[in-house]
Scaffold this active site. Structure first.
Site, PDB file in Angstrom:
ATOM      1  N   CYS A 420       0.811  -1.221   0.000  1.00 22.53           N
ATOM      2  CA  CYS A 420       0.000   0.000   0.000  1.00 22.53           C
ATOM      3  C   CYS A 420       0.846   1.275   0.000  1.00 22.53           C
ATOM      4  CB  CYS A 420      -0.980   0.000   1.166  1.00 22.53           C
ATOM      5  SG  CYS A 420      -0.252  -0.303   2.781  1.00 22.53           S
ATOM      6  N   ASP A 544      -7.672   5.285  -1.467  1.00 21.85           N
ATOM      7  CA  ASP A 544      -7.271   4.053  -0.775  1.00 21.85           C
ATOM      8  C   ASP A 544      -6.495   3.131  -1.718  1.00 21.85           C
ATOM      9  OD1 ASP A 544      -7.081   1.733   0.729  1.00 21.85           O
ATOM     10  OD2 ASP A 544      -9.094   1.929   1.567  1.00 21.85           O
ATOM     11  N   HIS A 546      -5.575   0.173  -1.215  1.00 19.50           N
ATOM     12  CA  HIS A 546      -5.849  -1.242  -0.954  1.00 19.50           C
ATOM     13  C   HIS A 546      -6.874  -1.840  -1.917  1.00 19.50           C
ATOM     14  CE1 HIS A 546      -4.498   0.584   2.883  1.00 19.50           C
ATOM     15  NE2 HIS A 546      -3.803  -0.531   2.993  1.00 19.50           N
TER      16      HIS A 546
END
Length: 588
Positions: A420, A544, A546
């Site tokens: 990440c 994000d 992820h």
């Protein structure tokens, strides 16, 4: 010099103050703030040795005569107001924009080109940005923001020029002239929508498609691609749609040593609602002529400066504050220092800012499917702009400029669970590419790891591993590979992240880069802050890394992968570190 007088010589003349015309037949529209900004941009550049004592500034005015719109007022020191620079300016602008006027500052007027009017200005007016004084002195003008409109028609046109040894400049000029003379033979075809732009093309029902497409269109995003064809006959008036059109350019060789210069020009011309076929044809032909002339001038400049014959790359830009596109041929094989000096010259010529890049190849618009791109075209750009129905709680500050969304599982790499921070780093790097601060490609995970080994932060076995990195490592790599400085915000809990909202807001206002935040064994990218001074309510615009799905903007924005998050998004039990990358202030 009256408003109707035309001038075709170069130089300066001292002029007595003029009284405004007694009657006004037609009003022109001008954005005075854009004009004032251009003047400020020119004055922000340090003077060269040759202009150290030169204080005389003049200018030229470009616009759309049919619409009575002033699109650009370009200011320049006297030494730069030359016929060649005027031709270069015109060859770089949209094919519906032409020279319409000159500039008189403090009683001294630019005598260049065939302007139809002269703007009456003073240094004090320009420095104080005094619109009222401008309108008093120039009664044929209304001050108004000129909106961007129209679609872009784009085509790739290839041409080869054979240049004899020792006579390259002569041959380049002759080749450009021949191409311009033959430009009437070119036609432009879009097979999908059965559109043809050509000489002697009658109006057809297909024109309705163009009207539908161009209504409400914007030139930087609404694009129609055409294939360029060249007629094999001189008279095209009797050609049918499929007759005598081939994608070729004839090349003549002699028996002497020559250099073959191959150029793929990106020909771009605007299309507006209500245009006739002839309107489009005229702009297409003029756009091709301007590409040829721009290529010729850049090539000749390279030969004269001792760089020899060099290939060029077509690039189209929408500089900050502009309402029309800029089209350039950029030298491909110059050194980085030569390219930088050339960009500085272009910034001055087009009155662009002296403090930030505007004309890096990475900032060009990929209008054509084969346009040059320095980032992965499959990635989603600026997903936060697709968020709908968000109601701000207070004042919103956000990232300035484009970036790409990098997340898990891209590039054929399974980094789910450990990559990440690498992906957040790549998003930040993409911002520096797309905003013109570097042409270096986005580093891979392995590149990032190797950089950390090179500076002694990690051992060699780290390269190729699946080990995490954090905010400190990100700053190290940005400094090692781009020589960037980073600021840090360290907090002991999620509550402290909220307390630093003002600091984040200042960062987005001044620097504008995405912010990597690491904590709770996770990394995210902060793109903006929404802060209410009265209530203290704070929200964060989060990207994000992820996400593991496909490049589906609807899923990304509706499922929260790019979304506004409340203060409770940050864990109260974990510390967080934020990396605020600082763009250089002297980069062009």
């Amino acid at each position: 010099m009256s408003g109707s007088q035309t001038v075709s010589v170069i130089g300066y003349t001292k002029m007595a103050p003029q009284s405004p015309p007694a009657t006004v037949n037609e009003l022109w529209f001008i954005d005075t703030q854009a004009m004032f900004q251009n003047y400020a941009n020119l004055r922000s550049f340090s003077k060269s040795n040759s202009t150290e004592t030169q204080t005389t500034i003049g200018g030229v005015v470009f616009g759309r005569k049919a619409r009575k719109q002033v699109i650009h007022v370009f200011f320049a020191y006297a030494e730069d107001l030359t016929e060649s620079n005027l031709q270069f300016l015109e060859s770089s602008l949209s094919s519906d924009i032409e020279l319409v006027g000159n500039v008189n500052i403090d009683g001294q007027s630019t005598l260049i080109g065939n302007g139809t009017f002269t703007l009456q200005l003073s240094s004090k007016m320009l420095e104080n940005k005094n619109t009222s004084e401008f309108l008093d002195q120039n009664v044929i003008f209304n001050n108004d923001h000129i909106s961007m409109e129209g679609a872009s028609c784009v085509s790739k046109v290839g041409f080869e020029w054979s240049l004899r040894a020792g006579r390259e400049q002569e041959d380049v000029k002759s080749a450009a002239e021949r191409l311009s003379m033959a430009s009437f033979r070119f036609s432009y075809l879009n097979a999908e929508h059965e559109l043809v732009i050509r000489e002697h093309k009658p109006e057809t029902a297909k024109q309705k498609y163009m009207d539908k497409f161009t209504k409400g269109a914007l030139p930087y995003k609404d694009v129609i691609e055409f294939t360029a064809m060249q007629s094999l006959t001189r008279d095209t008036s009797n050609d049918t749609e499929d007759q005598k059109l081939v994608p070729t350019v004839k090349v003549t060789k002699d028996n002497k040593h020559f250099t073959r210069l191959v150029t793929i020009g990106e020909v771009v011309f605007p299309a507006y609602f209500g245009d006739s076929s002839f309107d489009l044809y005229k702009r297409a032909r003029e756009a091709l002529n301007r590409r040829a002339n721009n290529t010729m001038m850049v090539t000749v400049n390279g030969i004269r400066s001792g760089r020899g014959v060099t290939t060029t790359t077509s690039a189209t830009y929408l500089p900050p504050g502009w309402v029309s596109l800029l089209h350039l041929q950029l030298p491909s094989k110059w050194t980085e220092n030569e390219k930088r000096n050339y960009r500085i010259r272009l910034h001055k010529l087009f009155n662009l800012p002296s403090s930030k890049p505007c004309l890096r190849l990475s900032q060009s618009l990929p209008l054509h499917s084969e346009s040059v791109r320095l980032t992965n075209k499959k990635l989603i750009r600026e997903p936060h702009l697709s968020i709908s129905n968000y109601q701000p709680a207070g004042v919103v500050t956000a990232v300035k400029g484009p970036y790409n969304y990098h997340h898990y599982m891209q590039d054929g790499i399974d980094d789910s669970g450990w990559g990440c921070a690498y992906r957040s780093f790549q998003t930040i790097w993409s911002w520096f590419i797309l905003n013109g601060y570097t042409d270096k490609p986005v580093p891979s995970h392995r590149d990032i790891q190797q950089a950390l080994v090179n500076i002694g932060d990690k051992e060699q076995k780290f390269v190729g591993s699946r080990q995490w990195i954090g905010s400190t490592e990100i700053s190290y790599v940005l400094n090692e590979l781009l020589k960037l400085e980073c600021r840090f915000i360290a907090t002991n809990s999620g509550a402290e992240v909220v307390e630093r909202a003002r600091e984040l807001a200042r960062h987005f206002e001044t620097s504008g880069t995405p912010v990597m935040i690491g904590g709770n064994m996770l990394a995210h990218t902060i793109l903006g802050v929404d802060f209410n001074e009265m209530t203290g309510e704070t929200k964060f615009l989060i990207l994000d890394p992820h996400y593991t799905g496909s490049e589906d903007i609807k899923t990304i924005t509706s499922k929260g992968w790019c979304a506004w998050k409340p203060a409770s998004f940050w864990s109260a039990d974990h510390f967080y570190n934020m990396v605020l990358a600082q763009p250089p202030t002297d980069s062009i």
